[in-house]
Design an enzyme around this catalytic site. Structure first.
Site, PDB file in Angstrom:
ATOM      1  N   CYS A   1       0.858  -1.187   0.000  1.00  0.00           N
ATOM      2  CA  CYS A   1       0.000   0.000   0.000  1.00  0.00           C
ATOM      3  C   CYS A   1       0.900   1.245   0.000  1.00  0.00           C
ATOM      4  O   CYS A   1       1.428   1.621   1.048  1.00  0.00           O
ATOM      5  CB  CYS A   1      -0.901  -0.039   1.232  1.00  0.00           C
ATOM      6  SG  CYS A   1      -1.904   1.422   1.467  1.00  0.00           S
TER       7      CYS A   1
ATOM      8  N   CYS B   1      -0.102   4.065   2.186  1.00  0.00           N
ATOM      9  CA  CYS B   1       0.121   3.838   3.618  1.00  0.00           C
ATOM     10  C   CYS B   1       1.602   3.958   3.973  1.00  0.00           C
ATOM     11  O   CYS B   1       1.961   4.575   4.971  1.00  0.00           O
ATOM     12  CB  CYS B   1      -0.337   2.434   4.018  1.00  0.00           C
ATOM     13  SG  CYS B   1      -1.899   1.923   3.322  1.00  0.00           S
ATOM     14  N   ASP B   2       2.457   3.328   3.182  1.00  0.00           N
ATOM     15  CA  ASP B   2       3.857   3.150   3.592  1.00  0.00           C
ATOM     16  C   ASP B   2       4.860   3.950   2.760  1.00  0.00           C
ATOM     17  O   ASP B   2       6.061   3.926   3.062  1.00  0.00           O
ATOM     18  CB  ASP B   2       4.238   1.660   3.507  1.00  0.00           C
ATOM     19  CG  ASP B   2       3.387   0.804   4.429  1.00  0.00           C
ATOM     20  OD1 ASP B   2       2.842   1.355   5.398  1.00  0.00           O
ATOM     21  OD2 ASP B   2       3.257  -0.397   4.175  1.00  0.00           O
TER      22      ASP B   2
HETATM   23  C1  FAD Z   1       0.264  -3.536   5.458  1.00  0.00           C
HETATM   24  C2  FAD Z   1      -0.952  -2.630   5.391  1.00  0.00           C
HETATM   25  C3  FAD Z   1      -0.821  -1.317   5.789  1.00  0.00           C
HETATM   26  C4  FAD Z   1      -1.929  -0.464   5.747  1.00  0.00           C
HETATM   27  N1  FAD Z   1      -1.773   0.826   6.161  1.00  0.00           N
HETATM   28  C5  FAD Z   1      -2.832   1.665   6.154  1.00  0.00           C
HETATM   29  C6  FAD Z   1      -2.698   3.004   6.596  1.00  0.00           C
HETATM   30  O1  FAD Z   1      -1.625   3.448   6.998  1.00  0.00           O
HETATM   31  N2  FAD Z   1      -3.806   3.799   6.547  1.00  0.00           N
HETATM   32  C7  FAD Z   1      -5.013   3.346   6.091  1.00  0.00           C
HETATM   33  O2  FAD Z   1      -5.982   4.104   6.111  1.00  0.00           O
HETATM   34  N3  FAD Z   1      -5.160   2.079   5.650  1.00  0.00           N
HETATM   35  C8  FAD Z   1      -4.101   1.233   5.654  1.00  0.00           C
HETATM   36  N4  FAD Z   1      -4.243  -0.050   5.198  1.00  0.00           N
HETATM   37  C9  FAD Z   1      -5.563  -0.468   4.681  1.00  0.00           C
HETATM   38  C10 FAD Z   1      -6.536  -0.741   5.860  1.00  0.00           C
HETATM   39  O3  FAD Z   1      -5.896  -1.577   6.801  1.00  0.00           O
HETATM   40  C11 FAD Z   1      -7.820  -1.353   5.345  1.00  0.00           C
HETATM   41  O4  FAD Z   1      -8.423  -0.475   4.430  1.00  0.00           O
HETATM   42  C12 FAD Z   1      -8.788  -1.628   6.499  1.00  0.00           C
HETATM   43  O5  FAD Z   1      -8.199  -2.493   7.455  1.00  0.00           O
HETATM   44  C13 FAD Z   1     -10.084  -2.266   6.015  1.00  0.00           C
HETATM   45  O6  FAD Z   1     -10.850  -2.587   7.136  1.00  0.00           O
HETATM   46  P1  FAD Z   1     -11.991  -3.704   7.112  1.00  0.00           P
HETATM   47  O7  FAD Z   1     -12.519  -3.746   8.488  1.00  0.00           O
HETATM   48  O8  FAD Z   1     -12.903  -3.444   5.984  1.00  0.00           O
HETATM   49  O9  FAD Z   1     -11.262  -5.077   6.742  1.00  0.00           O
HETATM   50  P2  FAD Z   1     -10.020  -5.846   7.379  1.00  0.00           P
HETATM   51  O10 FAD Z   1      -9.103  -4.938   8.063  1.00  0.00           O
HETATM   52  O11 FAD Z   1      -9.499  -6.693   6.272  1.00  0.00           O
HETATM   53  O12 FAD Z   1     -10.685  -6.771   8.502  1.00  0.00           O
HETATM   54  C14 FAD Z   1     -11.435  -7.885   8.155  1.00  0.00           C
HETATM   55  C15 FAD Z   1     -11.447  -8.843   9.328  1.00  0.00           C
HETATM   56  O13 FAD Z   1     -12.359  -9.897   9.050  1.00  0.00           O
HETATM   57  C16 FAD Z   1     -11.820 -11.109   9.535  1.00  0.00           C
HETATM   58  N5  FAD Z   1     -12.422 -12.212   8.801  1.00  0.00           N
HETATM   59  C17 FAD Z   1     -12.354 -12.452   7.462  1.00  0.00           C
HETATM   60  N6  FAD Z   1     -13.020 -13.581   7.158  1.00  0.00           N
HETATM   61  C18 FAD Z   1     -13.520 -14.069   8.327  1.00  0.00           C
HETATM   62  C19 FAD Z   1     -14.273 -15.229   8.663  1.00  0.00           C
HETATM   63  N7  FAD Z   1     -14.667 -16.119   7.745  1.00  0.00           N
HETATM   64  N8  FAD Z   1     -14.604 -15.430   9.967  1.00  0.00           N
HETATM   65  C20 FAD Z   1     -14.215 -14.530  10.921  1.00  0.00           C
HETATM   66  N9  FAD Z   1     -13.480 -13.430  10.657  1.00  0.00           N
HETATM   67  C21 FAD Z   1     -13.142 -13.194   9.371  1.00  0.00           C
HETATM   68  C22 FAD Z   1     -10.326 -10.972   9.265  1.00  0.00           C
HETATM   69  O14 FAD Z   1      -9.567 -11.831  10.108  1.00  0.00           O
HETATM   70  C23 FAD Z   1     -10.087  -9.505   9.576  1.00  0.00           C
HETATM   71  O15 FAD Z   1      -9.705  -9.302  10.921  1.00  0.00           O
HETATM   72  C24 FAD Z   1      -3.177  -0.941   5.255  1.00  0.00           C
HETATM   73  C25 FAD Z   1      -3.305  -2.272   4.853  1.00  0.00           C
HETATM   74  C26 FAD Z   1      -2.208  -3.119   4.932  1.00  0.00           C
HETATM   75  C27 FAD Z   1      -2.356  -4.568   4.519  1.00  0.00           C
END
Ligand code: FAD
Length: 308
Positions: free
Chosen positions: A135, A138-139
């Site tokens: 990303c 992000c980084d």
């Molecule tokens: C390395 C990295 C760095 C990032 N840095 C930034 C940043 O600096 N700033 C920023 O704004 N965004 C950043 N992002 C992006 C940001 O993290 C995502 O946009 C955000 O986390 C999305 O949130 P979410 O809740 O939609 O999904 P996710 O964070 O993907 O959470 C989904 C959750 O659902 C759970 N899950 C999935 N399937 C199942 C299942 N079948 N049963 C139970 N649980 C399940 C997973 O374990 C996970 O914990 C980064 C992403 C990455 C990978």
């Protein structure tokens, strides 16, 4: 004995999931969050988040995830650590089958997120945060005045390379074809950027590292020649894989695997909402994920009021 039926079950404990739970519990809705790993989702993979407002010195993703969980639990949200294995969403009472049993809810919020696609190279996982990133938004700031390689040729790779060209000394775009797949809007600015180099018909075979990334070994598809390219960071921008396999055949899903839901977060099934990275949207970040959580809570509350 009658089985307990939650008002809302949230599948996934990332920022979208726990923000939904914060809002639904504050609205008095009996809410269960089911998370298979630990709170925070993708955020837990980064040690420095600088673009989530309110943390003037940044915050690490694990701490932020933990705070989001605690914030929701303060108002009564329950967390179940389990994996959701299958769902039955069409009936008014929805059934969620997990690794530790099955649970019922009147409304379901899908917050399972999306994972950046990985190249599958040896050492790739171990080097995340040590030079390997997925990303640039992000980084990218960690590579100011440094040299980075970007892998990919689609819109996300082009956008990442362009963003990095404004921060880094040099950006090397490595693509396995001889032209970008990205939309035209990216072509000219990328071609004109003096610090962007292109390695066409090439793929990364190995990540070179000491403590952190120091280069990549790249193979040319046409000649078979392998070259070592020095760089301080490697951004892998080959798309994302949404976690939607569970919902195939029930929820409407687009050609890229995302759950089709607009800004209201409503899906094609009444009482089922999709929030965060898992739904069709333009920008996948923490702030957009938490915004979805607030919206889903609003419409879930409305749905429950109309379906007593
Ligand atoms: C390395 C990295 C760095 C990032 N840095 C930034 C940043 O600096 N700033 C920023 O704004 N965004 C950043 N992002 C992006 C940001 O993290 C995502 O946009 C955000 O986390 C999305 O949130 P979410 O809740 O939609 O999904 P996710 O964070 O993907 O959470 C989904 C959750 O659902 C759970 N899950 C999935 N399937 C199942 C299942 N079948 N049963 C139970 N649980 C399940 C997973 O374990 C996970 O914990 C980064 C992403 C990455 C990978």
């Amino acid at each position: 004995m009658e089985r307990h039926c939650y008002d809302v079950i949230v599948i996934g404990g990332g920022p979208a999931g726990y923000t939904t739970a914060l809002y639904t519990t504050r609205a008095g809705l009996d809410t269960l969050v089911i998370e298979k790993f630990s709170a925070g989702g993708q955020m837990t993979q980064t040690s420095q988040i600088d673009n989530y407002p309110g943390f003037d010195e940044g915050v690490d993703g694990f701490t932020l995830g933990f705070k989001m969980q605690n914030g929701a639990e303060r108002f009564g949200a329950e967390t179940l650590q389990a994996e959701v294995l299958s769902v039955k969403l069409n009936a008014p009472v929805k059934e969620i089958e997990t690794s530790v049993g099955s649970f019922l809810a009147k409304a379901v919020v899908v917050a399972t997120g999306a994972e950046h696609r990985h190249l599958g190279l040896p050492d790739e996982e171990a080097l995340i945060g040590k030079g390997v990133g997925y990303c640039a938004a992000c980084d990218g700031m960690f590579y100011r005045d440094k040299t980075v390689a970007v892998v990919g040729g689609g819109n996300s790779a082009a956008a990442d390379a362009l963003l990095l060209s404004k921060i880094c000394k040099k950006v090397i775009l490595i693509h396995r074809r001889d032209t970008l797949r990205a939309t035209q809007v990216y072509h000219r600015p990328l071609m004109q950027a003096e610090n962007v180099e292109f390695l066409w018909n090439s793929s990364v075979k190995e990540i070179l590292f000491e403590e952190t990334v120091c280069g990549v070994r790249v193979a040319n598809k046409l000649t078979g020649e392998e070259t070592e390219i020095p760089c301080d960071g490697l951004f892998i921008s080959i798309g994302r894989a949404p976690e939607t396999a569970l919902f195939q055949g029930q929820l409407a899903i687009d050609e890229n695997g995302y759950i089709i839901a607009d800004e209201s977060t409503r899906t094609n099934i009444p009482g089922v909402f999709a929030v965060g990275d898992v739904r069709t949207k333009a920008v996948r970040q923490i702030v957009t994920a938490v915004a979805d959580g607030a919206t889903a809570s609003h419409f879930a509350e409305e749905y429950l009021a109309n379906h007593k």
